[in-house]
Design an enzyme around this catalytic site. Sequence first.
Site, PDB file in Angstrom:
ATOM      1  N   HIS A 303       0.848  -1.191   0.000  1.00 21.73           N
ATOM      2  CA  HIS A 303       0.000   0.000   0.000  1.00 21.73           C
ATOM      3  C   HIS A 303       0.877   1.233   0.000  1.00 21.73           C
ATOM      4  CE1 HIS A 303      -3.174   2.806   1.113  1.00 21.73           C
ATOM      5  NE2 HIS A 303      -4.006   1.868   0.690  1.00 21.73           N
ATOM      6  N   ASP A 360      -7.990  -5.257   0.093  1.00 22.23           N
ATOM      7  CA  ASP A 360      -8.478  -6.145  -0.967  1.00 22.23           C
ATOM      8  C   ASP A 360      -8.117  -7.608  -0.726  1.00 22.23           C
ATOM      9  OD1 ASP A 360      -9.719  -4.207  -2.527  1.00 22.23           O
ATOM     10  OD2 ASP A 360      -7.800  -3.544  -3.324  1.00 22.23           O
TER      11      ASP A 360
HETATM   12  N1  ACO Z   1       4.045  -7.808  -4.730  1.00 21.79           N
HETATM   13  C1  ACO Z   1       5.380  -7.813  -4.930  1.00 21.79           C
HETATM   14  N2  ACO Z   1       6.164  -6.712  -4.805  1.00 21.79           N
HETATM   15  C2  ACO Z   1       5.560  -5.556  -4.465  1.00 21.79           C
HETATM   16  C3  ACO Z   1       4.162  -5.465  -4.244  1.00 21.79           C
HETATM   17  C4  ACO Z   1       3.409  -6.650  -4.375  1.00 21.79           C
HETATM   18  N3  ACO Z   1       2.087  -6.641  -4.173  1.00 21.79           N
HETATM   19  N4  ACO Z   1       3.837  -4.190  -3.938  1.00 21.79           N
HETATM   20  C5  ACO Z   1       4.983  -3.490  -3.959  1.00 21.79           C
HETATM   21  N5  ACO Z   1       6.032  -4.310  -4.273  1.00 21.79           N
HETATM   22  C6  ACO Z   1       7.454  -3.939  -4.324  1.00 21.79           C
HETATM   23  C7  ACO Z   1       7.793  -3.170  -5.585  1.00 21.79           C
HETATM   24  O1  ACO Z   1       8.217  -4.020  -6.639  1.00 21.79           O
HETATM   25  C8  ACO Z   1       8.891  -2.258  -5.099  1.00 21.79           C
HETATM   26  O2  ACO Z   1      10.067  -3.035  -4.997  1.00 21.79           O
HETATM   27  P1  ACO Z   1      11.528  -2.360  -5.286  1.00 21.79           P
HETATM   28  O3  ACO Z   1      11.697  -1.328  -4.194  1.00 21.79           O
HETATM   29  O4  ACO Z   1      12.493  -3.493  -5.198  1.00 21.79           O
HETATM   30  O5  ACO Z   1      11.442  -1.741  -6.650  1.00 21.79           O
HETATM   31  C9  ACO Z   1       8.490  -1.905  -3.660  1.00 21.79           C
HETATM   32  O6  ACO Z   1       7.687  -3.030  -3.232  1.00 21.79           O
HETATM   33  C10 ACO Z   1       7.670  -0.611  -3.544  1.00 21.79           C
HETATM   34  O7  ACO Z   1       6.557  -0.719  -4.434  1.00 21.79           O
HETATM   35  P2  ACO Z   1       5.905   0.507  -5.250  1.00 21.79           P
HETATM   36  O8  ACO Z   1       5.272  -0.030  -6.487  1.00 21.79           O
HETATM   37  O9  ACO Z   1       6.925   1.596  -5.392  1.00 21.79           O
HETATM   38  O10 ACO Z   1       4.810   0.986  -4.215  1.00 21.79           O
HETATM   39  P3  ACO Z   1       3.598   1.960  -4.554  1.00 21.79           P
HETATM   40  O11 ACO Z   1       3.319   2.688  -3.294  1.00 21.79           O
HETATM   41  O12 ACO Z   1       3.882   2.765  -5.765  1.00 21.79           O
HETATM   42  O13 ACO Z   1       2.412   0.953  -4.922  1.00 21.79           O
HETATM   43  C11 ACO Z   1       0.604  -0.562  -4.704  1.00 21.79           C
HETATM   44  C12 ACO Z   1       1.434   0.566  -4.035  1.00 21.79           C
HETATM   45  C13 ACO Z   1       0.150  -0.126  -6.094  1.00 21.79           C
HETATM   46  C14 ACO Z   1      -0.620  -0.826  -3.852  1.00 21.79           C
HETATM   47  C15 ACO Z   1       1.497  -1.840  -4.797  1.00 21.79           C
HETATM   48  O14 ACO Z   1       1.888  -2.269  -3.505  1.00 21.79           O
HETATM   49  C16 ACO Z   1       0.801  -2.973  -5.550  1.00 21.79           C
HETATM   50  O15 ACO Z   1       0.883  -3.020  -6.790  1.00 21.79           O
HETATM   51  N6  ACO Z   1       0.107  -3.909  -4.814  1.00 21.79           N
HETATM   52  C17 ACO Z   1      -0.631  -4.975  -5.479  1.00 21.79           C
HETATM   53  C18 ACO Z   1      -1.980  -4.445  -5.986  1.00 21.79           C
HETATM   54  C19 ACO Z   1      -2.952  -4.186  -4.857  1.00 21.79           C
HETATM   55  O16 ACO Z   1      -3.130  -4.992  -3.962  1.00 21.79           O
HETATM   56  N7  ACO Z   1      -3.610  -3.011  -4.946  1.00 21.79           N
HETATM   57  C20 ACO Z   1      -4.628  -2.605  -3.977  1.00 21.79           C
HETATM   58  C21 ACO Z   1      -4.110  -1.515  -3.091  1.00 21.79           C
HETATM   59  S1  ACO Z   1      -5.314  -1.070  -1.875  1.00 21.79           S
HETATM   60  C22 ACO Z   1      -6.408  -0.147  -2.745  1.00 21.79           C
HETATM   61  O17 ACO Z   1      -6.119   0.534  -3.682  1.00 21.79           O
HETATM   62  C23 ACO Z   1      -7.772  -0.223  -2.333  1.00 21.79           C
END
Ligand code: ACO
Length: 421
Positions: A303, A360
């Site tokens: 998140h 979620d």
């Molecule tokens: N699985 C694996 N790796 C992940 C995940 C995940 N679910 N989420 C983040 N990471 C990793 C990224 O690859 C990144 O790694 P790095 O530092 O080695 O490059 C690091 O964690 C940071 O991730 P970002 O993408 O920069 O985080 P951001 O804050 O931009 O994204 C998000 C947040 C979109 C929710 C992300 O965690 C994600 O894609 N999660 C899966 C989708 C999801 O569950 N979305 C619902 C969110 S809740 C809502 O909107 C109601």
Amino acid sequence: MNKSVELRYGDKTYSYPVIEGSEAEKAIDIGKLRAQTGLVTFDPGYGNTGSCKSAITFIDGEKGILRYRGYPIDELAEKSSFLEVCQLLITGELPPPKALDAFRADVTRHTMLHEDMKKFFEAMPKGAHPMPVLASSVSALAAFYEQPETDDDIRTAVVRLLAKMPTLAAWAYKHSIGQPFIYPRNDLDYASNLLHMMYATPCESYRIDPVVARAIDVLLILHADHEQNCSTSTVRLVGSSRAHLYASISAGISALWGPLHGGANQEVIEMLDAIAAEGGGAERFLARAKDKNDTTRLMGFGHRVYKSYDPRASILKRTCKDVISRLGTSSELLDIAMKLEEITLKDDYFISRKLYPNVDFYSGVIYKALGIPTDMFTVMFALGRLPGWIAQWIEMRQDKETRIGRPRQIYTGATERHLRR
Ligand code: ACO
């Protein structure tokens, strides 16, 4: 503590005030930055940008705190109803019993759609996903009702939208499965009426299980607002151009559909199904989620704001276990989800990046246990988020500091060139 920050650029020093919120959140007010220095800030994804002042929802992502208008989410989920939470978010206060009764009566009276809306649904392709149908139908409401301008107009427009969105959602679903539309029933509460319109048919009524209806109400409360996320910021941005309330909400629904936002609840179930089909072992899936060369993500994890357990996820996990045991069903998917959570919370990749289950992760499992079809998961999220979007739209309209939303950019394209003709 300094109440300003200094910026040195070239041979000059500029001072910018630090503003503070009621929970001691601080921000540098850079409103004069470009005029004074010619600079803009660069912040892709707005991770460091406060786009507005807001008195609606407070989140502390490090501590896992979520409050609507000061009330902790777990108290609201346990002791209030969704319509009370709608009033709380929109007006700022929990309604006294008489006001709540009047509001409930108003919302109940406005649930029917204009009969011409049937043609709208019938024009959609058979089998269409209910999310784009819901978004377009909410936008279409703007063709039936003028843009609300006065406080009274806005109140009526809000009641109409809260009342009609379950009908639109249920009709989007009915159309997707080729069944006749079912009209709302004014003797039912909000959640029960939604279930009735989704599951009854002209041949058979639907027996409403109070356990299911209450679980739906709690799910709606848990999704009701979440400050300046992608869909809410979309609602504010669209509304900042003075676009119609319903057009702004429709844009929010479209933003919510994306798999990185509200669409993740459907993706979680598809992921858990895939793990179940592979025999329940999640290791292969986890390896893919951790592989930099693979775009797979563990859906329902991570998140932008929460860097500890999402408080909604912990309430949902409890509710999920409770509902499944009260309904007397078993859930292979819940077992897989809990096992997956256990493995990831011990895994260095997830620990070092502070990736925890988000709202979620368990909501999909609970919707499935309640018999909600997978295509409707994100629609359920949109129904819950509606009062939050409305409250944020109203706050944006009333805020004297609101200007049309218009970010800057750093241009990286071709410099001037000319046609050689
Ligand atoms: N699985 C694996 N790796 C992940 C995940 C995940 N679910 N989420 C983040 N990471 C990793 C990224 O690859 C990144 O790694 P790095 O530092 O080695 O490059 C690091 O964690 C940071 O991730 P970002 O993408 O920069 O985080 P951001 O804050 O931009 O994204 C998000 C947040 C979109 C929710 C992300 O965690 C994600 O894609 N999660 C899966 C989708 C999801 O569950 N979305 C619902 C969110 S809740 C809502 O909107 C109601």
